[in-house]
Motif scaffolding. Structure first.
Motif, mmCIF file in Angstrom:
data_model
loop_
_atom_site.group_PDB
_atom_site.id
_atom_site.type_symbol
_atom_site.label_atom_id
_atom_site.label_comp_id
_atom_site.label_asym_id
_atom_site.label_seq_id
_atom_site.Cartn_x
_atom_site.Cartn_y
_atom_site.Cartn_z
ATOM 1 N N GLN A 291 0.838 -1.195 0.000
ATOM 2 C CA GLN A 291 0.000 0.000 0.000
ATOM 3 C C GLN A 291 0.876 1.250 0.000
ATOM 4 O O GLN A 291 1.994 1.243 0.511
ATOM 5 C CB GLN A 291 -0.906 -0.009 1.223
ATOM 6 C CG GLN A 291 -1.918 1.109 1.275
ATOM 7 C CD GLN A 291 -2.797 1.024 2.516
ATOM 8 O OE1 GLN A 291 -2.458 0.369 3.488
ATOM 9 N NE2 GLN A 291 -3.921 1.711 2.466
ATOM 10 N N SER A 292 0.336 2.346 -0.555
ATOM 11 C CA SER A 292 1.072 3.614 -0.541
ATOM 12 C C SER A 292 0.170 4.726 -0.035
ATOM 13 O O SER A 292 -1.048 4.603 -0.022
ATOM 14 C CB SER A 292 1.616 3.948 -1.936
ATOM 15 O OG SER A 292 0.559 4.109 -2.847
ATOM 16 N N ALA A 293 0.802 5.805 0.397
ATOM 17 C CA ALA A 293 0.094 6.986 0.884
ATOM 18 C C ALA A 293 0.844 8.219 0.405
ATOM 19 O O ALA A 293 2.067 8.193 0.226
ATOM 20 C CB ALA A 293 0.025 6.982 2.410
ATOM 21 N N VAL A 294 0.104 9.296 0.220
ATOM 22 C CA VAL A 294 0.701 10.566 -0.195
ATOM 23 C C VAL A 294 0.804 11.461 1.031
ATOM 24 O O VAL A 294 -0.173 11.662 1.750
ATOM 25 C CB VAL A 294 -0.137 11.245 -1.294
ATOM 26 C CG1 VAL A 294 0.435 12.607 -1.648
ATOM 27 C CG2 VAL A 294 -0.220 10.359 -2.521
ATOM 28 N N SER A 295 1.999 11.973 1.275
ATOM 29 C CA SER A 295 2.250 12.922 2.360
ATOM 30 C C SER A 295 3.102 14.038 1.782
ATOM 31 O O SER A 295 4.229 13.798 1.341
ATOM 32 C CB SER A 295 2.978 12.252 3.515
ATOM 33 O OG SER A 295 2.128 11.353 4.179
ATOM 34 N N GLY A 296 2.552 15.243 1.779
ATOM 35 C CA GLY A 296 3.274 16.351 1.155
ATOM 36 C C GLY A 296 3.444 16.064 -0.324
ATOM 37 O O GLY A 296 2.485 15.712 -1.008
ATOM 38 N N ARG A 297 4.655 16.193 -0.812
ATOM 39 C CA ARG A 297 4.950 15.901 -2.225
ATOM 40 C C ARG A 297 5.473 14.483 -2.426
ATOM 41 O O ARG A 297 5.925 14.138 -3.505
ATOM 42 C CB ARG A 297 5.975 16.905 -2.750
ATOM 43 C CG ARG A 297 5.458 18.346 -2.784
ATOM 44 C CD ARG A 297 6.523 19.329 -3.263
ATOM 45 N NE ARG A 297 7.238 18.904 -4.447
ATOM 46 C CZ ARG A 297 6.890 19.194 -5.705
ATOM 47 N NH1 ARG A 297 5.817 19.905 -5.929
ATOM 48 N NH2 ARG A 297 7.626 18.776 -6.721
ATOM 49 N N LEU A 298 5.434 13.660 -1.369
ATOM 50 C CA LEU A 298 5.955 12.301 -1.441
ATOM 51 C C LEU A 298 4.837 11.262 -1.531
ATOM 52 O O LEU A 298 3.800 11.410 -0.895
ATOM 53 C CB LEU A 298 6.789 11.980 -0.207
ATOM 54 C CG LEU A 298 8.023 12.824 0.069
ATOM 55 C CD1 LEU A 298 8.711 12.339 1.331
ATOM 56 C CD2 LEU A 298 8.976 12.810 -1.112
ATOM 57 N N THR A 299 5.099 10.214 -2.288
ATOM 58 C CA THR A 299 4.265 9.021 -2.273
ATOM 59 C C THR A 299 5.119 7.929 -1.630
ATOM 60 O O THR A 299 6.182 7.581 -2.152
ATOM 61 C CB THR A 299 3.837 8.594 -3.690
ATOM 62 O OG1 THR A 299 3.083 9.666 -4.269
ATOM 63 C CG2 THR A 299 2.986 7.339 -3.649
ATOM 64 N N THR B 284 9.595 2.267 -0.821
ATOM 65 C CA THR B 284 9.856 2.942 -2.087
ATOM 66 C C THR B 284 9.183 4.298 -1.972
ATOM 67 O O THR B 284 7.970 4.372 -1.760
ATOM 68 C CB THR B 284 9.290 2.156 -3.280
ATOM 69 O OG1 THR B 284 9.875 0.845 -3.282
ATOM 70 C CG2 THR B 284 9.600 2.858 -4.592
ATOM 71 N N ILE B 285 9.973 5.360 -2.073
ATOM 72 C CA ILE B 285 9.466 6.712 -1.887
ATOM 73 C C ILE B 285 9.722 7.511 -3.161
ATOM 74 O O ILE B 285 10.854 7.587 -3.632
ATOM 75 C CB ILE B 285 10.139 7.400 -0.682
ATOM 76 C CG1 ILE B 285 9.916 6.557 0.590
ATOM 77 C CG2 ILE B 285 9.602 8.820 -0.506
ATOM 78 C CD1 ILE B 285 10.669 7.052 1.802
ATOM 79 N N ARG B 286 8.645 8.075 -3.686
ATOM 80 C CA ARG B 286 8.731 8.882 -4.902
ATOM 81 C C ARG B 286 8.311 10.313 -4.597
ATOM 82 O O ARG B 286 7.430 10.539 -3.784
ATOM 83 C CB ARG B 286 7.818 8.320 -5.983
ATOM 84 C CG ARG B 286 8.191 6.921 -6.410
ATOM 85 C CD ARG B 286 7.250 6.405 -7.496
ATOM 86 N NE ARG B 286 7.551 5.049 -7.847
ATOM 87 C CZ ARG B 286 8.530 4.656 -8.674
ATOM 88 N NH1 ARG B 286 9.294 5.557 -9.235
ATOM 89 N NH2 ARG B 286 8.742 3.389 -8.923
ATOM 90 N N GLU B 287 8.962 11.247 -5.261
ATOM 91 C CA GLU B 287 8.589 12.652 -5.122
ATOM 92 C C GLU B 287 7.804 13.065 -6.354
ATOM 93 O O GLU B 287 8.105 12.644 -7.473
ATOM 94 C CB GLU B 287 9.824 13.535 -4.974
ATOM 95 C CG GLU B 287 9.469 14.976 -4.706
ATOM 96 C CD GLU B 287 10.674 15.821 -4.339
ATOM 97 O OE1 GLU B 287 10.459 16.888 -3.756
ATOM 98 O OE2 GLU B 287 11.814 15.428 -4.623
ATOM 99 N N GLU B 288 6.799 13.895 -6.126
ATOM 100 C CA GLU B 288 5.959 14.401 -7.203
ATOM 101 C C GLU B 288 6.828 15.002 -8.296
ATOM 102 O O GLU B 288 7.695 15.832 -8.032
ATOM 103 C CB GLU B 288 5.042 15.479 -6.604
ATOM 104 C CG GLU B 288 4.006 16.028 -7.529
ATOM 105 C CD GLU B 288 3.150 17.059 -6.799
ATOM 106 O OE1 GLU B 288 3.192 18.238 -7.207
ATOM 107 O OE2 GLU B 288 2.479 16.693 -5.821
ATOM 108 N N GLY B 289 6.621 14.559 -9.525
ATOM 109 C CA GLY B 289 7.362 15.086 -10.665
ATOM 110 C C GLY B 289 8.670 14.380 -10.976
ATOM 111 O O GLY B 289 9.259 14.628 -12.017
ATOM 112 N N ALA B 290 9.154 13.505 -10.082
ATOM 113 C CA ALA B 290 10.418 12.796 -10.322
ATOM 114 C C ALA B 290 10.150 11.455 -11.009
ATOM 115 O O ALA B 290 9.173 10.777 -10.693
ATOM 116 C CB ALA B 290 11.154 12.563 -9.015
#
Length: 141
Positions: free
Chosen positions: A48-56, A78-84
Motif C-alpha cells: 500500500q502507498s500513501a501521499v504525504s506532502g509531495r511524497l508518495t 519505495t518513496i517517490r517525489e511528485e514530478g520525479a
C-alpha cells in the motif's frame, strides 16, 4: 559505509534461519516536513502507498524478529517525489537505526516505527475530541 553495514545485517538474517524473522501484514511509519514541522504517523499494509506532502510512500514489506515482535522492525520502502521519474528512496530502513539507511531529502524525512503484529493494537489515526473537564464546563446559575 552505512549501506555496507545494512547489507551485512540484512544478509546475515537468512543465515540464522527463516523462522527467525516474520513478515508482517503492514507497518507504521512516521513522516516529517522539516519546513513546517508537521508530522504524521502512517499505517500501511504491505504494498500500500500513501501521499504525504509531495511524497508518495509505499511500504513494500515489513519484517520483525519472530521471538520478540516488539523489538527491531525493518521495512522496505519505495518513496517517490511528485514530478520525479525515479524514486528518491528505495531500500530497507531499520526502526532502531533510521540513520543507517535514510531518506536523504532537503524537506522531508520518513522512518519506520514498527511492524503491525497480531499482539499490538492498530494505530488510532483519528483525531481525539478533547475531554470535558469539570472546571471548564459551564455552570448553571
Amino acid at each position: 559505509m552505512k549501506r555496507v553495514a545494512l547489507a551485512f545485517v540484512l544478509a546475515a538474517t537468512p543465515a540464522l534461519g527463516q523462522d527467525q524473522v516474520t513478515t508482517a501484514p503492514g507497518g507504521i511509519l512516521r513522516w516529517l516536513d522539516k519546513m513546517t514541522g508537521e508530522t504524521a504517523d502512517i499505517e500501511l499494509s504491505s504494498g500500500q502507498s500513501a501521499v504525504s506532502g509531495r511524497l508518495t510512500i509505499q511500504l513494500d514489506e515489513c519484517r520483525y524478529p519472530t521471538a520478540n515482535p516488539a523489538s527491531d522492525a525493518f521495512g522496505h520502502l519505495t518513496i517517490r517525489e511528485e514530478g520525479a521519474k525515479t524514486p528518491v528512496f528505495s531500500g530497507w530502513m531499520v526502526a532502531s537505526s533510521p540513520a543507517l539507511s535514510a531518506l536523504e531529502h532537503p524537506r522531508y524525512d520518513v522512518w519506520v516505527l514498527r511492524c503491525v503484529t497480531p499482539d499490538q493494537p492498530e494505530l488510532d489515526l483519528e483525531p481525539q475530541a478533547p475531554e470535558e473537564d469539570e472546571t471548564t464546563a459551564p455552570q448553571e446559575g
